[in-house]
Write an enzyme that holds these catalytic residues in place. Structure first.
Site, mmCIF file in Angstrom:
data_model
loop_
_atom_site.group_PDB
_atom_site.id
_atom_site.type_symbol
_atom_site.label_atom_id
_atom_site.label_comp_id
_atom_site.label_asym_id
_atom_site.label_seq_id
_atom_site.Cartn_x
_atom_site.Cartn_y
_atom_site.Cartn_z
ATOM 1 N N ASN A 39 -16.799 43.855 30.808
ATOM 2 C CA ASN A 39 -16.832 45.123 30.079
ATOM 3 C C ASN A 39 -17.440 44.843 28.705
ATOM 4 O O ASN A 39 -16.770 44.327 27.821
ATOM 5 C CB ASN A 39 -15.387 45.657 29.952
ATOM 6 C CG ASN A 39 -15.332 46.947 29.148
ATOM 7 O OD1 ASN A 39 -16.371 47.543 28.848
ATOM 8 N ND2 ASN A 39 -14.124 47.368 28.810
ATOM 9 N N LYS B 249 -18.339 46.905 26.551
ATOM 10 C CA LYS B 249 -17.975 47.920 25.552
ATOM 11 C C LYS B 249 -19.235 48.370 24.788
ATOM 12 O O LYS B 249 -20.267 48.517 25.430
ATOM 13 C CB LYS B 249 -16.873 47.385 24.627
ATOM 14 C CG LYS B 249 -15.699 46.831 25.460
ATOM 15 C CD LYS B 249 -14.468 46.548 24.672
ATOM 16 C CE LYS B 249 -13.397 45.984 25.601
ATOM 17 N NZ LYS B 249 -12.113 45.785 24.952
ATOM 18 N N HIS C 59 -10.167 53.588 30.695
ATOM 19 C CA HIS C 59 -9.894 52.439 29.822
ATOM 20 C C HIS C 59 -9.021 52.897 28.652
ATOM 21 O O HIS C 59 -9.197 54.010 28.140
ATOM 22 C CB HIS C 59 -11.209 51.838 29.314
ATOM 23 C CG HIS C 59 -11.007 50.504 28.657
ATOM 24 N ND1 HIS C 59 -10.550 50.393 27.375
ATOM 25 C CD2 HIS C 59 -11.154 49.245 29.118
ATOM 26 C CE1 HIS C 59 -10.440 49.105 27.065
ATOM 27 N NE2 HIS C 59 -10.793 48.389 28.105
ATOM 28 N N GLU D 226 -9.093 52.252 25.626
ATOM 29 C CA GLU D 226 -9.815 52.622 24.398
ATOM 30 C C GLU D 226 -10.279 54.073 24.466
ATOM 31 O O GLU D 226 -10.386 54.748 23.447
ATOM 32 C CB GLU D 226 -10.991 51.652 24.177
ATOM 33 C CG GLU D 226 -10.476 50.317 23.647
ATOM 34 C CD GLU D 226 -11.350 49.120 23.969
ATOM 35 O OE1 GLU D 226 -12.501 49.295 24.389
ATOM 36 O OE2 GLU D 226 -10.843 47.988 23.821
ATOM 37 N N GLU E 189 -4.054 46.408 32.536
ATOM 38 C CA GLU E 189 -4.477 45.967 31.208
ATOM 39 C C GLU E 189 -3.441 46.382 30.170
ATOM 40 O O GLU E 189 -3.551 47.479 29.594
ATOM 41 C CB GLU E 189 -5.813 46.629 30.843
ATOM 42 C CG GLU E 189 -6.983 46.208 31.685
ATOM 43 C CD GLU E 189 -8.266 46.238 30.853
ATOM 44 O OE1 GLU E 189 -8.894 45.179 30.742
ATOM 45 O OE2 GLU E 189 -8.600 47.277 30.293
ATOM 46 N N GLY F 98 -7.989 42.285 23.419
ATOM 47 C CA GLY F 98 -8.656 41.886 22.181
ATOM 48 C C GLY F 98 -7.747 41.244 21.151
ATOM 49 O O GLY F 98 -8.105 41.150 19.982
ATOM 50 N N SER G 239 -7.510 39.782 26.928
ATOM 51 C CA SER G 239 -7.652 38.447 26.344
ATOM 52 C C SER G 239 -7.864 37.338 27.371
ATOM 53 O O SER G 239 -7.350 36.227 27.228
ATOM 54 C CB SER G 239 -6.445 38.125 25.444
ATOM 55 O OG SER G 239 -6.419 39.006 24.335
ATOM 56 N N GLY H 222 -14.183 40.788 25.404
ATOM 57 C CA GLY H 222 -14.804 39.903 24.410
ATOM 58 C C GLY H 222 -15.525 38.695 24.998
ATOM 59 O O GLY H 222 -16.677 38.419 24.651
HETATM 60 P P1 PGA Z 1 -10.601 41.708 26.049
HETATM 61 O O1 PGA Z 1 -10.851 43.202 26.596
HETATM 62 O O2 PGA Z 1 -10.980 40.770 27.168
HETATM 63 O O3 PGA Z 1 -11.520 41.580 24.864
HETATM 64 O O4 PGA Z 1 -9.162 41.599 25.686
HETATM 65 C C1 PGA Z 1 -10.514 43.565 27.895
HETATM 66 C C2 PGA Z 1 -10.782 45.019 28.108
HETATM 67 O O5 PGA Z 1 -10.623 45.818 27.178
HETATM 68 O O6 PGA Z 1 -11.172 45.438 29.213
#
Ligand code: PGA
Length: 255
Positions: A9, A11, A99, A101, A170, A176, A216, A240
């Site tokens: 992802n 983003k 998601h 976010e 998640e 993150g 993460s 990330g």
């Molecule tokens: P992250 O994000 O690996 O940076 O924690 C995962 C996600 O939001 O799908």
């Protein structure tokens, strides 16, 4: 056990189509010859054409494309939105839906998530449905909101429609932050999610759905989530760490 699926992802990254093409090509090169995992790259919409040109006519096994969102209508007066049919024609096979976010920053509700899943399925796009609690209040206990989100996501669907669908657990507090859920905790959530899928879609439906973990994930911890001899997570959603080609390739290789 199904082949693990590793989803990148990106983003709102990287900042140009040139950088996107470089990152994508590096990942494709790195994963060439790997047959033990399915890899899906979810770039921003505007990079689809650039990346689809790289994939076109070549092996799509080396990185399929996914959208980071879709809208629930097919066309019409919906300024700024993009439909499942459009992303399908642009080369996407998958779409991330719900998601956290988007739930947090854009007020996406369980009802919208359900409508988007149905739209994806109508267009032959495989939904990657994200669920997860905002905060963990009792250590070791998966909060009820996960159940609420899964039930709302699957409302009105049949086992046949959702087969091959992906549900990504998640926990928001793990996204993150550098603090992932433990493999045991993720597996516990996966068991709860599969139980709900079975209750809602009928016996054996839970075996056709892939439950994956995100939050993460990095090259060091990736393998620990993929259980070999119990039905644990069947893949990973990587944010990330998917922006660094070498690290993402290491994650795929660790499968
Ligand atoms: P992250 O994000 O690996 O940076 O924690 C995962 C996600 O939001 O799908």
């Amino acid at each position: 056990m199904a082949k693990p699926i590793i989803i990148a992802n990106w983003k709102m990254n990287p900042s140009s189509d040139k950088d996107a093409a470089v990152l994508f090509s590096r990942v494709r090169k790195g994963i060439a010859g790997i047959k033990k995992a399915d890899v899906v790259i979810c770039p921003p919409f505007v990079y689809f054409a650039a990346l689809f040109n790289i994939v076109r006519g070549r092996s799509t096994a080396l990185g399929k494309l996914g959208a980071q969102d879709i809208f629930w209508e097919e066309s019409g007066a919906f300024t700024g939105e993009i439909s499942a049919g459009m992303v399908k024609k642009a080369g996407a096979t998958y779409a991330i839906i719900g998601h956290s976010e988007r739930r947090r920053n854009l007020g996406e509700t369980d009802e919208m998530v359900n409508k988007k899943i149905k739209a994806a399925l109508r267009s032959g796009i495989v939904p990657i449905v994200c669920v997860g609690e905002w905060m963990r209040e009792v250590p070791g206990v998966i909060p009820e909101i996960v159940e609420t989100q899964v039930r709302a996501a699957l409302a009105g669907l049949t086992a046949g429609e959702f087969k091959n669908g992906v549900i990504a657990y998640e926990p928001v507090w793990a996204i993150g932050t550098g603090t992932p859920e433990t493999p045991e905790g993720a597996t516990k959530a996966a068991m709860i999610i599969r139980k709900i899928v079975r209750e809602m879609l009928g016996p054996d439906s839970e075996k056709k759905v892939r439950v994956i973990y995100g939050g993460s994930v990095n090259a060091e911890n990736a393998a620990s989530f993929i259980a070999r001899n119990m039905r644990g997570m069947e893949g990973l959603l990587v944010g990330g760490a998917s922006l660094k080609a070498d690290e993402f390739v290491k994650i795929v290789k660790s499968m």
